[in-house]
Scaffold this motif. Structure first.
Motif, PDB file in Angstrom:
ATOM      1  N   ASN A  17      83.719  16.593  58.673  1.00  0.00           N
ATOM      2  CA  ASN A  17      84.649  16.788  57.559  1.00  0.00           C
ATOM      3  C   ASN A  17      84.053  16.314  56.237  1.00  0.00           C
ATOM      4  O   ASN A  17      84.251  16.943  55.192  1.00  0.00           O
ATOM      5  CB  ASN A  17      85.986  16.083  57.833  1.00  0.00           C
ATOM      6  N   GLN A  18      83.331  15.213  56.267  1.00  0.00           N
ATOM      7  CA  GLN A  18      82.696  14.709  55.052  1.00  0.00           C
ATOM      8  C   GLN A  18      81.618  15.668  54.557  1.00  0.00           C
ATOM      9  O   GLN A  18      81.499  15.916  53.352  1.00  0.00           O
ATOM     10  CB  GLN A  18      82.118  13.308  55.278  1.00  0.00           C
ATOM     11  N   VAL A  19      80.827  16.224  55.466  1.00  0.00           N
ATOM     12  CA  VAL A  19      79.796  17.197  55.092  1.00  0.00           C
ATOM     13  C   VAL A  19      80.465  18.409  54.434  1.00  0.00           C
ATOM     14  O   VAL A  19      80.010  18.900  53.398  1.00  0.00           O
ATOM     15  CB  VAL A  19      78.949  17.613  56.311  1.00  0.00           C
ATOM     16  N   ASN A  38      69.766  19.166  51.490  1.00  0.00           N
ATOM     17  CA  ASN A  38      70.269  18.011  52.237  1.00  0.00           C
ATOM     18  C   ASN A  38      71.494  18.377  53.075  1.00  0.00           C
ATOM     19  O   ASN A  38      71.602  17.967  54.235  1.00  0.00           O
ATOM     20  CB  ASN A  38      70.624  16.874  51.281  1.00  0.00           C
ATOM     21  N   LEU A  39      72.395  19.152  52.494  1.00  0.00           N
ATOM     22  CA  LEU A  39      73.588  19.569  53.231  1.00  0.00           C
ATOM     23  C   LEU A  39      73.217  20.470  54.401  1.00  0.00           C
ATOM     24  O   LEU A  39      73.773  20.341  55.497  1.00  0.00           O
ATOM     25  CB  LEU A  39      74.566  20.280  52.296  1.00  0.00           C
ATOM     26  N   ARG A  40      72.285  21.386  54.187  1.00  0.00           N
ATOM     27  CA  ARG A  40      71.829  22.257  55.270  1.00  0.00           C
ATOM     28  C   ARG A  40      71.244  21.429  56.420  1.00  0.00           C
ATOM     29  O   ARG A  40      71.547  21.661  57.589  1.00  0.00           O
ATOM     30  CB  ARG A  40      70.804  23.274  54.755  1.00  0.00           C
ATOM     31  N   ALA A  45      71.703  19.098  61.819  1.00  0.00           N
ATOM     32  CA  ALA A  45      71.702  17.928  62.710  1.00  0.00           C
ATOM     33  C   ALA A  45      72.993  17.886  63.527  1.00  0.00           C
ATOM     34  O   ALA A  45      72.969  17.617  64.733  1.00  0.00           O
ATOM     35  CB  ALA A  45      71.527  16.640  61.902  1.00  0.00           C
ATOM     36  N   LEU A  46      74.122  18.163  62.878  1.00  0.00           N
ATOM     37  CA  LEU A  46      75.398  18.202  63.594  1.00  0.00           C
ATOM     38  C   LEU A  46      75.386  19.309  64.651  1.00  0.00           C
ATOM     39  O   LEU A  46      75.852  19.112  65.774  1.00  0.00           O
ATOM     40  CB  LEU A  46      76.561  18.398  62.618  1.00  0.00           C
ATOM     41  N   GLU A  84      91.991  29.204  50.231  1.00  0.00           N
ATOM     42  CA  GLU A  84      91.502  27.832  50.070  1.00  0.00           C
ATOM     43  C   GLU A  84      91.447  27.173  51.442  1.00  0.00           C
ATOM     44  O   GLU A  84      92.327  27.369  52.272  1.00  0.00           O
ATOM     45  CB  GLU A  84      92.424  27.038  49.147  1.00  0.00           C
ATOM     46  N   VAL A  85      90.397  26.395  51.651  1.00  0.00           N
ATOM     47  CA  VAL A  85      90.236  25.676  52.915  1.00  0.00           C
ATOM     48  C   VAL A  85      90.294  24.189  52.616  1.00  0.00           C
ATOM     49  O   VAL A  85      89.476  23.660  51.869  1.00  0.00           O
ATOM     50  CB  VAL A  85      88.907  26.044  53.612  1.00  0.00           C
ATOM     51  N   ILE A  86      91.294  23.545  53.176  1.00  0.00           N
ATOM     52  CA  ILE A  86      91.450  22.105  52.985  1.00  0.00           C
ATOM     53  C   ILE A  86      90.649  21.361  54.056  1.00  0.00           C
ATOM     54  O   ILE A  86      89.958  20.394  53.768  1.00  0.00           O
ATOM     55  CB  ILE A  86      92.937  21.720  53.012  1.00  0.00           C
ATOM     56  N   LYS A  87      90.745  21.840  55.290  1.00  0.00           N
ATOM     57  CA  LYS A  87      89.933  21.307  56.388  1.00  0.00           C
ATOM     58  C   LYS A  87      89.334  22.482  57.141  1.00  0.00           C
ATOM     59  O   LYS A  87      90.023  23.474  57.407  1.00  0.00           O
ATOM     60  CB  LYS A  87      90.777  20.475  57.347  1.00  0.00           C
ATOM     61  N   PRO A  88      88.054  22.391  57.502  1.00  0.00           N
ATOM     62  CA  PRO A  88      87.415  23.498  58.207  1.00  0.00           C
ATOM     63  C   PRO A  88      87.804  23.520  59.690  1.00  0.00           C
ATOM     64  O   PRO A  88      88.378  22.562  60.205  1.00  0.00           O
ATOM     65  CB  PRO A  88      85.929  23.176  58.061  1.00  0.00           C
ATOM     66  N   ILE A  89      87.454  24.609  60.342  1.00  0.00           N
ATOM     67  CA  ILE A  89      87.587  24.690  61.799  1.00  0.00           C
ATOM     68  C   ILE A  89      86.347  24.008  62.359  1.00  0.00           C
ATOM     69  O   ILE A  89      85.224  24.300  61.935  1.00  0.00           O
ATOM     70  CB  ILE A  89      87.630  26.164  62.258  1.00  0.00           C
ATOM     71  N   ILE A  90      86.551  23.086  63.283  1.00  0.00           N
ATOM     72  CA  ILE A  90      85.402  22.398  63.873  1.00  0.00           C
ATOM     73  C   ILE A  90      85.449  22.578  65.382  1.00  0.00           C
ATOM     74  O   ILE A  90      86.482  22.361  66.015  1.00  0.00           O
ATOM     75  CB  ILE A  90      85.369  20.905  63.473  1.00  0.00           C
ATOM     76  N   ARG A  91      84.300  22.981  65.913  1.00  0.00           N
ATOM     77  CA  ARG A  91      84.184  23.196  67.354  1.00  0.00           C
ATOM     78  C   ARG A  91      83.077  22.315  67.911  1.00  0.00           C
ATOM     79  O   ARG A  91      82.136  21.955  67.202  1.00  0.00           O
ATOM     80  CB  ARG A  91      83.877  24.667  67.646  1.00  0.00           C
ATOM     81  N   LEU A  92      83.214  22.005  69.179  1.00  0.00           N
ATOM     82  CA  LEU A  92      82.215  21.222  69.899  1.00  0.00           C
ATOM     83  C   LEU A  92      81.631  22.104  70.986  1.00  0.00           C
ATOM     84  O   LEU A  92      82.368  22.648  71.812  1.00  0.00           O
ATOM     85  CB  LEU A  92      82.870  19.978  70.521  1.00  0.00           C
TER      86      LEU A  92
END
Length: 112
Positions: A17-19, A38-40, A45-46, A84-92
């Motif tokens: 989320n921070q990234v 740096n972001l890439r 890494a994630l 607008e995206v407040i929080k992204p979709i995150i998958r593991l």
């Protein structure tokens, strides 16, 4: 035995989320492109540990979509898109299986 990745899921989710937030802010800055490399690398890494960040900005919105929680902006319900995206979709990613660990939080509105 539980995977170490699942053990540290909350911390990895916070990092993802921070990234995403830094990337979003960098796009608004005049010299934000300086952070691109740096972001890439942080996102790569994630991804190497199985965390995938998906920004659904601009995608079509339909009520049947289950990967996001949406707030509708405006009066029209025709041709809705994610504005607008407040929080992204995150998958593991665990082997070949993708687990959604965070639904996106978005604002949608008419494309017209």
């Amino acid at each position: 035995m539980e995977s170490p990745l699942f053990t540290h899921q909350r911390e990895m989710l916070e990092m993802a989320n921070q990234v995403f937030d830094i990337e979003k802010r960098a796009k608004k800055m005049d010299d934000g492109h300086k952070l691109d490399r740096n972001l890439r690398r942080m996102k790569e890494a994630l991804e190497r540990v199985g965390i995938l960040i998906h920004d659904p900005l601009g995608e079509t919105w339909e009520e049947t979509r289950t990967d996001c929680e949406a707030t509708i902006s405006g009066d029209s319900l025709e041709s809705l898109v994610i504005q607008e995206v407040i929080k992204p979709i995150i998958r593991l990613r665990d082997n070949r299986i993708l687990h959604m660990i965070q639904r996106g939080v978005v604002i949608v509105g008419s494309q017209a």
